[in-house]
Design a protein around this motif. Sequence first.
Motif, mmCIF file in Angstrom:
data_model
loop_
_atom_site.group_PDB
_atom_site.id
_atom_site.type_symbol
_atom_site.label_atom_id
_atom_site.label_comp_id
_atom_site.label_asym_id
_atom_site.label_seq_id
_atom_site.Cartn_x
_atom_site.Cartn_y
_atom_site.Cartn_z
ATOM 1 N N GLN A 1 0.811 -1.218 0.000
ATOM 2 C CA GLN A 1 0.000 0.000 0.000
ATOM 3 C C GLN A 1 0.845 1.269 0.000
ATOM 4 N N GLN A 2 2.113 1.175 0.442
ATOM 5 C CA GLN A 2 2.910 2.392 0.615
ATOM 6 C C GLN A 2 4.156 2.485 -0.265
ATOM 7 N N ALA A 3 4.695 1.375 -0.722
ATOM 8 C CA ALA A 3 6.003 1.393 -1.373
ATOM 9 C C ALA A 3 5.912 1.279 -2.892
ATOM 10 N N VAL A 4 6.845 1.962 -3.555
ATOM 11 C CA VAL A 4 6.988 1.872 -5.005
ATOM 12 C C VAL A 4 8.470 1.879 -5.354
ATOM 13 N N ILE A 5 8.799 1.264 -6.475
ATOM 14 C CA ILE A 5 10.152 1.315 -7.020
ATOM 15 C C ILE A 5 10.031 1.902 -8.418
ATOM 16 N N ASP B 1 1.611 -5.896 -5.627
ATOM 17 C CA ASP B 1 0.764 -6.496 -4.612
ATOM 18 C C ASP B 1 1.626 -7.313 -3.649
ATOM 19 N N GLU B 2 0.979 -7.985 -2.707
ATOM 20 C CA GLU B 2 1.714 -8.749 -1.697
ATOM 21 C C GLU B 2 2.567 -9.852 -2.314
ATOM 22 N N GLN B 3 2.056 -10.512 -3.351
ATOM 23 C CA GLN B 3 2.814 -11.590 -4.006
ATOM 24 C C GLN B 3 4.115 -11.054 -4.608
ATOM 25 N N GLY B 4 4.028 -9.914 -5.258
ATOM 26 C CA GLY B 4 5.217 -9.317 -5.864
ATOM 27 C C GLY B 4 6.258 -8.922 -4.832
#
Length: 153
Positions: free
Chosen positions: A66-70, A76-79
């Motif tokens: 919900q908070q992180a990006v690259i 999602d959680e699986q990734g």
Amino acid sequence: MSEALRIELHDKTQGRQVVTSRLLPWLGQQLEAGREIEVIAREIEDNRSFRQNAFYWGYVLKSISQQAVIDGIGSDEQGWNFFFKRRVLGYRVTKTRVPGSKRPRITRELRSTKDLKVKAMSDYLEQVLSIGATEFGVTFEIKDWESYQGYWK
């Protein structure tokens, strides 16, 4: 080589009974047969707990997703699970001799949290929380799996 004997001792009474009825006779048979024996005793470690798994999937990975990006891209959680397994646990590399090939076949298998014991899973969770907070700015209100009261679906 003979088969190994594996026994679990859970309390003083049961331990004494198993040692006298199974271990000592087995040791005697092996030594009488001229075999040398190595005895290793260690504490039994439980596999990761349901609460650790619930905390990881239901709180940690959910918060990160919900908070992180690259590079502007989230997951999602699986990734994120895949990302952290690669980064923290790494790969198990095996070499296998294949008939007809001069060189061994090398395979890589991503390690899994399913193989972790309670202590190792605790360490893994600490690393994931640390990376999430320091590198991605994720805020976690709950800091450890032992105080987590939620469930994973």
